[in-house]
Scaffold this motif. Structure first.
Motif, PDB file in Angstrom:
ATOM      1  N   THR A  43       0.796  -1.231   0.000  1.00  0.00           N
ATOM      2  CA  THR A  43       0.000   0.000   0.000  1.00  0.00           C
ATOM      3  C   THR A  43       0.827   1.278   0.000  1.00  0.00           C
ATOM      4  O   THR A  43       0.322   2.335  -0.373  1.00  0.00           O
ATOM      5  N   GLY A  44       2.095   1.218   0.439  1.00  0.00           N
ATOM      6  CA  GLY A  44       2.883   2.456   0.540  1.00  0.00           C
ATOM      7  C   GLY A  44       2.220   3.418   1.505  1.00  0.00           C
ATOM      8  O   GLY A  44       1.901   3.057   2.643  1.00  0.00           O
ATOM      9  N   ASN A  45       1.973   4.633   1.054  1.00  0.00           N
ATOM     10  CA  ASN A  45       1.292   5.619   1.897  1.00  0.00           C
ATOM     11  C   ASN A  45      -0.222   5.620   1.718  1.00  0.00           C
ATOM     12  O   ASN A  45      -0.903   6.575   2.082  1.00  0.00           O
ATOM     13  N   GLY A  46      -0.747   4.545   1.149  1.00  0.00           N
ATOM     14  CA  GLY A  46      -2.193   4.366   1.099  1.00  0.00           C
ATOM     15  C   GLY A  46      -2.914   5.164   0.031  1.00  0.00           C
ATOM     16  O   GLY A  46      -4.116   5.420   0.148  1.00  0.00           O
ATOM     17  N   ALA A  47      -2.219   5.538  -1.035  1.00  0.00           N
ATOM     18  CA  ALA A  47      -2.855   6.347  -2.078  1.00  0.00           C
ATOM     19  C   ALA A  47      -4.014   5.613  -2.748  1.00  0.00           C
ATOM     20  O   ALA A  47      -5.034   6.218  -3.079  1.00  0.00           O
ATOM     21  N   LEU A  48      -3.874   4.291  -2.951  1.00  0.00           N
ATOM     22  CA  LEU A  48      -4.947   3.525  -3.577  1.00  0.00           C
ATOM     23  C   LEU A  48      -6.154   3.416  -2.648  1.00  0.00           C
ATOM     24  O   LEU A  48      -7.306   3.529  -3.084  1.00  0.00           O
ATOM     25  N   ILE A  49      -5.896   3.226  -1.354  1.00  0.00           N
ATOM     26  CA  ILE A  49      -6.992   3.201  -0.382  1.00  0.00           C
ATOM     27  C   ILE A  49      -7.751   4.523  -0.413  1.00  0.00           C
ATOM     28  O   ILE A  49      -8.989   4.541  -0.432  1.00  0.00           O
ATOM     29  N   ARG A  50      -7.022   5.624  -0.424  1.00  0.00           N
ATOM     30  CA  ARG A  50      -7.664   6.939  -0.466  1.00  0.00           C
ATOM     31  C   ARG A  50      -8.507   7.088  -1.734  1.00  0.00           C
ATOM     32  O   ARG A  50      -9.649   7.558  -1.682  1.00  0.00           O
ATOM     33  N   LEU A  51      -7.946   6.701  -2.867  1.00  0.00           N
ATOM     34  CA  LEU A  51      -8.666   6.823  -4.133  1.00  0.00           C
ATOM     35  C   LEU A  51      -9.989   6.069  -4.093  1.00  0.00           C
ATOM     36  O   LEU A  51     -11.041   6.601  -4.466  1.00  0.00           O
TER      37      LEU A  51
END
Length: 290
Positions: free
Chosen positions: A51-59
């Motif tokens: 996830t890294g810094n969660g950019a996909l979750i945010r999107l």
């Protein structure tokens, strides 16, 4: 092994690659994830691998009409939550090859430019282990000839040459600046300028991606700072860039195994992602656990 990825994510970056494409998290890439989210139900448990810094979750969360219970994992040390997304939880130091979850725990699994960094012969079986029967997965991965990977491979090659050829004259230039030795300053400026011109002939933008030219001009304009400390920080940054871009290049090569590994688990939908501006983003795979 140094924590290059942990250091990288700590700086707040959203992507795992050095040169972002214009369509990052917009256009085709955004629409493919919003289309995926529409197939889910409210309160579904979703896992984001790498996830890294969660950019996909945010999107997904910010653009969906329903909310999901999302857990992100990453091999690096990252933030525990995605800022502003209360339903998100992120676990650091988690390998995709050994997921710390129960069998059939998740309704859906997502991963973008991430799982191909792992050992796919182990991580793909793990993905299916923790996915429920009938659960949905979607993977977006790098490709060696994509408009993300190709320019970053050029940056990698330039950065390696810079590390080999240009750190020594840069260090000598700093010595001249500190001692106000004009002969030493001018001779190394000449060496550096000549080499930069050679790099530009190989590729006009690659050396800029290494950040060498930015740092070189910075020290010429800021001679009163702690130049030794600045040089040390830049050399570490360059080392980290080379490490990450080598990882990116290898990940793109690894991704070539994905279709076969996924097809062995059942029907898989494959789509080459090309945005409206003709940028080749990568490949999308989607399917259900049978």
């Amino acid at each position: 092994m140094k924590n290059y990825w942990s250091d990288y994510w700590a700086q707040g970056y959203l992507t795992s690659f050095g040169q972002d494409i214009k369509s990052n998290y917009t256009g085709k890439l955004k629409s493919c994830w919003l289309g995926f989210a529409e197939k889910l139900n409210c309160n579904d448990k979703v896992l984001d691998i790498g996830t890294g810094n969660g950019a996909l979750i945010r999107l997904i969360q910010e653009n969906s009409s329903v909310q999901f219970n999302v857990i992100g994992v990453d091999k690096a040390v990252v933030n525990e939550k995605v800022a502003g997304i209360e339903s998100s939880n992120i676990l650091s130091n988690v390998s995709a090859e050994v997921l710390p979850f129960e069998t059939a725990e998740f309704d859906a699994i997502v991963t973008q430019f991430a799982i191909e960094y792992s050992e796919l012969a182990r991580s793909i079986p793990e993905l299916f282990r923790v996915l429920k029967q009938g659960g949905l997965y979607q993977i977006v991965c790098h490709e060696v000839d994509s408009d993300i990977v190709k320019p970053n491979v050029l940056i990698l090659e330039s950065a390696i040459r810079v590390q080999s050829k240009l750190l020594v004259p840069l260090k000598q230039l700093i010595s001249g600046l500190k001692s106000q030795n004009e002969e030493l300053i001018n001779s190394n400026i000449s060496i550096i300028n000549d080499y930069i011109e050679l790099e530009k002939k190989i590729h006009p933008l690659a050396i800029r991606g290494s950040r060498y030219t930015d740092f070189y001009h910075f020290i010429l304009k800021n001679r009163k700072i702690d130049l030794d400390k600045a040089y040390h920080l830049f050399s570490l940054e360059l080392e980290g860039l080379i490490y990450r871009l080598k990882d990116l290049k290898q990940a793109a090569l690894n991704a070539q195994q994905l279709k076969q590994l996924l097809a062995s688990r059942g029907d898989v939908y494959k789509e080459v992602l090309v945005d409206s501006n003709k940028e080749y983003i990568g490949t999308l795979y989607r399917g259900y656990k049978r």
